[in-house]
Design a protein around this motif. Sequence first.
Motif, PDB file in Angstrom:
ATOM      1  N   ALA A 368       0.824  -1.209   0.000  1.00 17.24           N
ATOM      2  CA  ALA A 368       0.000   0.000   0.000  1.00 17.24           C
ATOM      3  C   ALA A 368       0.860   1.261   0.000  1.00 17.24           C
ATOM      4  N   ASN A 369       0.334   2.316  -0.620  1.00 12.58           N
ATOM      5  CA  ASN A 369       0.979   3.634  -0.646  1.00 12.58           C
ATOM      6  C   ASN A 369       2.425   3.566  -1.129  1.00 12.58           C
ATOM      7  N   HIS A 370       2.621   2.800  -2.174  1.00 15.07           N
ATOM      8  CA  HIS A 370       3.975   2.490  -2.651  1.00 15.07           C
ATOM      9  C   HIS A 370       4.048   2.764  -4.152  1.00 15.07           C
ATOM     10  N   ALA A 371       5.231   3.163  -4.624  1.00 19.02           N
ATOM     11  CA  ALA A 371       5.440   3.447  -6.040  1.00 19.02           C
ATOM     12  C   ALA A 371       6.164   2.295  -6.718  1.00 19.02           C
ATOM     13  N   TYR A 372       5.831   2.066  -7.986  1.00 22.10           N
ATOM     14  CA  TYR A 372       6.419   0.994  -8.791  1.00 22.10           C
ATOM     15  C   TYR A 372       6.829   1.549 -10.155  1.00 22.10           C
ATOM     16  N   THR A 373       7.805   0.919 -10.774  1.00 21.11           N
ATOM     17  CA  THR A 373       8.159   1.235 -12.149  1.00 21.11           C
ATOM     18  C   THR A 373       7.355   0.341 -13.084  1.00 21.11           C
ATOM     19  N   VAL A 374       6.785   0.924 -14.132  1.00 20.28           N
ATOM     20  CA  VAL A 374       6.100   0.158 -15.168  1.00 20.28           C
ATOM     21  C   VAL A 374       7.124  -0.114 -16.274  1.00 20.28           C
ATOM     22  N   LEU A 375       7.427  -1.388 -16.507  1.00 21.28           N
ATOM     23  CA  LEU A 375       8.470  -1.764 -17.463  1.00 21.28           C
ATOM     24  C   LEU A 375       7.914  -2.085 -18.849  1.00 21.28           C
ATOM     25  N   GLY A 376       6.657  -2.500 -18.931  1.00 20.95           N
ATOM     26  CA  GLY A 376       6.095  -2.869 -20.225  1.00 20.95           C
ATOM     27  C   GLY A 376       4.816  -3.662 -20.054  1.00 20.95           C
ATOM     28  N   TRP A 377       4.506  -4.465 -21.047  1.00 18.83           N
ATOM     29  CA  TRP A 377       3.268  -5.236 -21.028  1.00 18.83           C
ATOM     30  C   TRP A 377       3.497  -6.586 -21.702  1.00 18.83           C
ATOM     31  N   ALA A 378       2.559  -7.514 -21.469  1.00 22.82           N
ATOM     32  CA  ALA A 378       2.627  -8.840 -22.076  1.00 22.82           C
ATOM     33  C   ALA A 378       1.220  -9.364 -22.295  1.00 22.82           C
ATOM     34  N   SER A 379       1.102 -10.316 -23.202  1.00 25.94           N
ATOM     35  CA  SER A 379      -0.171 -10.969 -23.480  1.00 25.94           C
ATOM     36  C   SER A 379       0.066 -12.465 -23.550  1.00 25.94           C
ATOM     37  N   GLN A 380      -0.714 -13.231 -22.799  1.00 27.71           N
ATOM     38  CA  GLN A 380      -0.493 -14.677 -22.748  1.00 27.71           C
ATOM     39  C   GLN A 380      -1.799 -15.367 -22.429  1.00 27.71           C
ATOM     40  N   GLY A 381      -2.149 -16.365 -23.225  1.00 29.07           N
ATOM     41  CA  GLY A 381      -3.337 -17.156 -22.952  1.00 29.07           C
ATOM     42  C   GLY A 381      -4.616 -16.352 -22.918  1.00 29.07           C
ATOM     43  N   GLY A 382      -4.685 -15.303 -23.725  1.00 25.80           N
ATOM     44  CA  GLY A 382      -5.871 -14.459 -23.745  1.00 25.80           C
ATOM     45  C   GLY A 382      -5.929 -13.461 -22.609  1.00 25.80           C
ATOM     46  N   LYS A 383      -4.907 -13.412 -21.766  1.00 23.67           N
ATOM     47  CA  LYS A 383      -4.863 -12.471 -20.648  1.00 23.67           C
ATOM     48  C   LYS A 383      -3.844 -11.370 -20.922  1.00 23.67           C
ATOM     49  N   GLN A 384      -4.139 -10.173 -20.433  1.00 23.09           N
ATOM     50  CA  GLN A 384      -3.266  -9.022 -20.615  1.00 23.09           C
ATOM     51  C   GLN A 384      -2.575  -8.689 -19.292  1.00 23.09           C
ATOM     52  N   TYR A 385      -1.268  -8.473 -19.348  1.00 26.22           N
ATOM     53  CA  TYR A 385      -0.482  -8.221 -18.140  1.00 26.22           C
ATOM     54  C   TYR A 385       0.303  -6.927 -18.253  1.00 26.22           C
ATOM     55  N   LEU A 386       0.548  -6.295 -17.097  1.00 22.09           N
ATOM     56  CA  LEU A 386       1.508  -5.207 -16.984  1.00 22.09           C
ATOM     57  C   LEU A 386       2.737  -5.738 -16.255  1.00 22.09           C
ATOM     58  N   ILE A 387       3.918  -5.341 -16.706  1.00 23.74           N
ATOM     59  CA  ILE A 387       5.169  -5.768 -16.078  1.00 23.74           C
ATOM     60  C   ILE A 387       5.642  -4.644 -15.162  1.00 23.74           C
ATOM     61  N   LEU A 388       5.817  -4.952 -13.892  1.00 22.24           N
ATOM     62  CA  LEU A 388       6.127  -3.951 -12.865  1.00 22.24           C
ATOM     63  C   LEU A 388       7.387  -4.322 -12.096  1.00 22.24           C
ATOM     64  N   ARG A 389       7.989  -3.318 -11.497  1.00 24.12           N
ATOM     65  CA  ARG A 389       9.142  -3.570 -10.630  1.00 24.12           C
ATOM     66  C   ARG A 389       8.995  -2.802  -9.322  1.00 24.12           C
ATOM     67  N   ASN A 390       9.156  -3.520  -8.211  1.00 21.73           N
ATOM     68  CA  ASN A 390       9.155  -2.942  -6.880  1.00 21.73           C
ATOM     69  C   ASN A 390      10.544  -2.354  -6.607  1.00 21.73           C
ATOM     70  N   PRO A 391      10.650  -1.077  -6.215  1.00 21.44           N
ATOM     71  CA  PRO A 391      11.976  -0.486  -5.995  1.00 21.44           C
ATOM     72  C   PRO A 391      12.732  -1.089  -4.823  1.00 21.44           C
ATOM     73  N   TRP A 392      12.067  -1.937  -4.016  1.00 20.25           N
ATOM     74  CA  TRP A 392      12.806  -2.639  -2.969  1.00 20.25           C
ATOM     75  C   TRP A 392      13.777  -3.659  -3.559  1.00 20.25           C
ATOM     76  N   GLY A 393      13.599  -3.988  -4.852  1.00 28.10           N
ATOM     77  CA  GLY A 393      14.527  -4.903  -5.511  1.00 28.10           C
ATOM     78  C   GLY A 393      14.433  -6.324  -5.006  1.00 28.10           C
ATOM     79  N   VAL A 394      13.287  -6.685  -4.426  1.00 26.02           N
ATOM     80  CA  VAL A 394      13.106  -8.011  -3.840  1.00 26.02           C
ATOM     81  C   VAL A 394      11.794  -8.608  -4.338  1.00 26.02           C
ATOM     82  N   THR A 395      11.849  -9.843  -4.796  1.00 28.12           N
ATOM     83  CA  THR A 395      10.645 -10.612  -5.064  1.00 28.12           C
ATOM     84  C   THR A 395      10.374 -11.475  -3.846  1.00 28.12           C
ATOM     85  N   GLU A 396       9.203 -11.339  -3.267  1.00 33.90           N
ATOM     86  CA  GLU A 396       8.900 -12.046  -2.025  1.00 33.90           C
ATOM     87  C   GLU A 396       9.112 -13.549  -2.184  1.00 33.90           C
TER      88      GLU A 396
END
Length: 445
Positions: A368-396
């Motif tokens: 919550a109340n957090h900023a992200y970088t938008v890197l691009g987009w993707a489409s797969q299996g009929g679904k549309q995605y946005l590609i994002l990056r958390n500035p913490w540099g960590v994937t949980e």
Amino acid sequence: MASIKVSPSDPAPKDMHISAINPYALVEAILSKKIDRKSTDSAQVISDTLQTDYDELFDLKYNSVLYAGLKLNPKTNMAEPVSARDMHTLTEEDLETPDLSRIEKVSDLHGIGLKDVGATKVKQAWMQNGKLNMVLHPHALGRTLSNLAVTSSISELVTPFRRSERGEWTPPNSTWQDMGVYFKDATEYNDPVQGAVGNSWLIAAIVAVSWADPNAIVHGSRASERGETKRVLAIQLHSKGGRNDSPTKTVKVNYDIPVNNSSDLMVYSRSSDTGEIWPSLYEKAFATWITGTTSDHPDITQIGSGDPVKAMAQINNKSPHYYFTSSRSATDLQGLVRANSVNFRTINPMTAWTHASDGMYKGSNIVANHAYTVLGWASQGGKQYLILRNPWGVTEPAGLTTYPDLLDSFDTTFWRPTEMLDRGGVFALEAASFKKYFAGLGVAK
């Protein structure tokens, strides 16, 4: 190919206080040692150190210390800054745990200060072997770290409130040191990682510009005009009005950055590339510019919350454009990203930010109340995605929190630019879920 129609942008917000402290960096600064960001054990270390259940750290409504210096306005669902008089400095007495050894029945809780047991909030309850187990929120029994209550050392580390005028600012248990080279290689978008202050708005913006337009990032340093031995970096920052702003100026900073005396870890923004310091110097330049100080050691905590869209424009001198999710469909939102992308990758810097609270934010991927970088987009299996990056540099780490429609592992068959990046903090989110979790996105062009 037909051009993508994009709706007009929304009026710029009057003020934004997007801010969430990186818990990994904060805990490393408190403990003076590095924690394993890829281990599920890190969640318990973070929870214990910050005295908050892990699932309550990432939403402002739980008053988490990750939002120190901010409070939730429930009417607008936005974060607001507090004043120094609203903050409480915790003492050892505040943090003492009451003696529970003599508790034999519920009424005994009155004797340790829980006067109104019937009104105490229950977080969780379950039956096991005929016994009722409950987890209570007994706030009257003692104080813990929160957005409005911190120890004196954490206050100096993360909030803009100084207890006394002591000359040049230095964070606790730290010194200013020249730690390394500016660049090892060409600028890489994944280099900047947020540190132990809440300026996700700034780090996400720096990442966005370096990803979409690497040439906008200063690539060199020069000797000081004053004849000193220290190297100096000159960065031009551009006025866009409002808070966290200053007249357009070329800001000169030397290579000194705050480093923990015990662990030798950088306290605030750092690079994912060990030994490289350009993200730290951009953060330092912003603090120097915004505060107007002439000191070589600006107070980094003074840039704890802000506007990620305006920050991009302050770097690349373009115009900030804002798009709120509430008035747009998921298709419209993905169309915005596509209109600013080529080959699935953004060519104009874009950032996005989440709501201050919504009860949905339970883990460190979407906060919550957090900023992200938008890197691009993707489409797969009929679904549309946005590609994002958390500035913490960590994937949980897997297994801690599950967000529907979030993919934290994919390859070039899903998103072609994948091979160009370090995966820390990067994830794909289905457009419909992006609309739910995020309050808005913006572009500087």
